[in-house]
Structure formats: structure tokens, C-alpha cells
Design a protein around this motif. Structure first.
Motif, mmCIF file in Angstrom:
data_model
loop_
_atom_site.group_PDB
_atom_site.id
_atom_site.type_symbol
_atom_site.label_atom_id
_atom_site.label_comp_id
_atom_site.label_asym_id
_atom_site.label_seq_id
_atom_site.Cartn_x
_atom_site.Cartn_y
_atom_site.Cartn_z
ATOM 1 N N ASN A 40 0.870 -0.813 -0.090
ATOM 2 C CA ASN A 40 0.122 -0.524 0.386
ATOM 3 C C ASN A 40 0.291 0.758 0.170
ATOM 4 O O ASN A 40 0.917 2.376 -0.471
ATOM 5 N N GLN A 119 -12.020 -0.281 -6.588
ATOM 6 C CA GLN A 119 -11.281 -0.704 -5.115
ATOM 7 C C GLN A 119 -11.338 -0.423 -3.913
ATOM 8 O O GLN A 119 -10.699 1.402 -5.268
ATOM 9 N N THR A 121 -8.252 0.740 -2.862
ATOM 10 C CA THR A 121 -7.015 0.841 -2.225
ATOM 11 C C THR A 121 -6.750 2.752 -2.153
ATOM 12 O O THR A 121 -7.123 3.328 -2.958
#
Length: 234
Positions: A40, A119, A121
């Protein structure tokens, strides 16, 4: 000579151990953060691109004149009455001096993320919207200069906004934290590896009073607010 050789040997031994120490330190950090955190971190949104172009726009005569015209208008009294700005050959004539700070990136919640089609993210949650710079006048007033992207290489003046909250909140971002706004409710959040945290009262209300939620949890809240307001929605 023997003392010199001994000293040199000791120094060499210390330097030979240095890469091992550094490698162990990096390994320890990765062990604490975990593989998912490292991934991430690598996908975090970039800092403000084309910084020099943004600085050039902020220092331009057009931006200076726009800020002066903004400060020439009376302070809004909330009545909604029309405001007349006096016409002057030099918009800055007679005004207190002001300082425009360096620009920072202002991210906003991405439409696809808010609609629930992207998504949850770091890279899909927010998008770069503006470069913003706080303005402080010696007369006590504050403002924010907002620059919008011009193509992929430049910036142009988009607006001058009352107060410097946008720039102040945007400036709280760092290498581990991305600050973004939910402009529909004037909320500002910080996006960390551990989740989303509010920075102002509007954001706290946007999280239903919670001190922190996961990115997926925040997406559910945003989707409930905006999914039916997206293009092509019912």
C-alpha cells in the motif's frame, strides 16, 4: 606501524558490519509494517507534480492581481448582498501586503470510489484535484489560491477562496499520510495505512462520529451518500 595496522583493521571491521546492520533494520521495519502495508505504501498517491510550473503560476501577475481583487472586496457579512469591487488601474493599490505560501496537493475523493465501482485501495480512493496555496495578508485576512491542472505539464488559476482551510488541511499530508477532502460536505480526512481518520467536524459527521474507519468501511459510507447521484445511476 603495528598500531596503525590494528586501527585500520578495526575500522574495516566496523564498515563491513554496516550493510548487515542496515539490512537488518530494513527487515525489521518490513516485519512491523507487514507485506500488505509495504504494498500500500508503494501505491500511495504521488506528491504535487510539476511543482515549478505551479510556483510560476502563483508568482505571475495574473495571480497577484486576482488576489488583490479578492482582498479589495469587503469581508462577506453573510447577507448575500451584491458586492462592488472598486475599479483601479492597479488592483493592488492601497492594499496591505500579502504573502502567498508554497503550493501543496489537494486531493479529493475519487468519483469511482464514491460510487463503489472502484476497489478500496489507496490509489483508487482519491484523485489530485488542485494545487492550493494559503495567502496571508498583513491586514489580517486569509485566502486560498487554487490552481487546476493544465494538461499534464502545467497549472492555471482556478479560483481564490475565502480562508486558508483548504491549504492548511492539505499541508498536513506527509510520506505516510494522504490528506483528501470530501467537498460535498466540506470534510477533510487523513488516509493512513490503518484507515481513514477525520480532520474536521464535517468529516467526523461523515464517519458517523467514529474516530477511524477502514478504507472499505469509508467507501460504504461514501457510496450510501453518492452512488445514486453518479452519472447513469437511477
Amino acid at each position: 606501524m603495528r598500531d596503525q595496522r590494528t586501527s585500520s583493521t578495526r575500522r574495516a571491521a566496523r564498515f563491513s558490519r554496516l550493510p548487515v546492520t542496515v539490512a537488518l533494520g530494513v527487515s525489521a521495519l518490513l516485519a512491523v509494517a507487514g507485506p500488505a502495508a509495504a504494498a500500500n505504501e508503494a501505491k500511495a498517491p504521488p506528491d504535487l507534480p510539476n511543482l515549478q510550473a505551479a510556483l510560476d503560476t502563483l508568482k505571475s501577475t495574473a495571480t497577484r492581481d486576482a488576489v488583490c481583487r479578492f482582498f479589495s472586496a469587503p469581508v462577506p457579512d453573510g447577507s448575500g448582498a451584491a458586492v462592488t469591487i472598486p475599479a483601479k488601474a492597479d488592483p493592488c493599490e492601497g492594499l496591505p501586503a500579502f504573502t502567498i505560501k508554497d503550493p501543496v496537493a489537494l486531493n479529493e475523493i475519487a468519483p469511482g470510489f464514491a460510487a463503489g465501482t472502484a476497489q478500496p485501495t489507496l490509489t483508487d480512493a482519491v484523485k489530485l484535484a488542485y494545487a492550493v496555496a494559503g495567502v496571508i495578508s498583513s491586514g489580517g485576512r486569509t485566502a486560498t489560491v487554487m490552481l487546476a491542472p493544465t494538461g499534464t505539464t502545467g497549472w492555471h488559476l482556478a479560483a481564490v477562496r475565502v480562508g486558508d482551510a483548504d491549504a492548511t488541511y492539505a499541508g498536513k499530508g506527509d510520506v505516510t499520510t494522504t490528506v483528501f477532502s470530501e467537498p460535498q460536505i466540506h470534510g477533510f480526512y487523513q488516509l493512513k495505512l490503518t484507515g481513514v481518520e477525520p480532520l474536521n467536524d464535517a468529516a467526523r459527521q461523515g464517519l458517523n462520529g467514529q474516530a477511524s474507519v477502514s478504507l472499505a468501511g469509508y467507501q460504504k459510507l461514501a457510496k450510501a451518500r453518492y452512488a445514486d447521484k453518479q452519472p447513469c445511476s437511477e
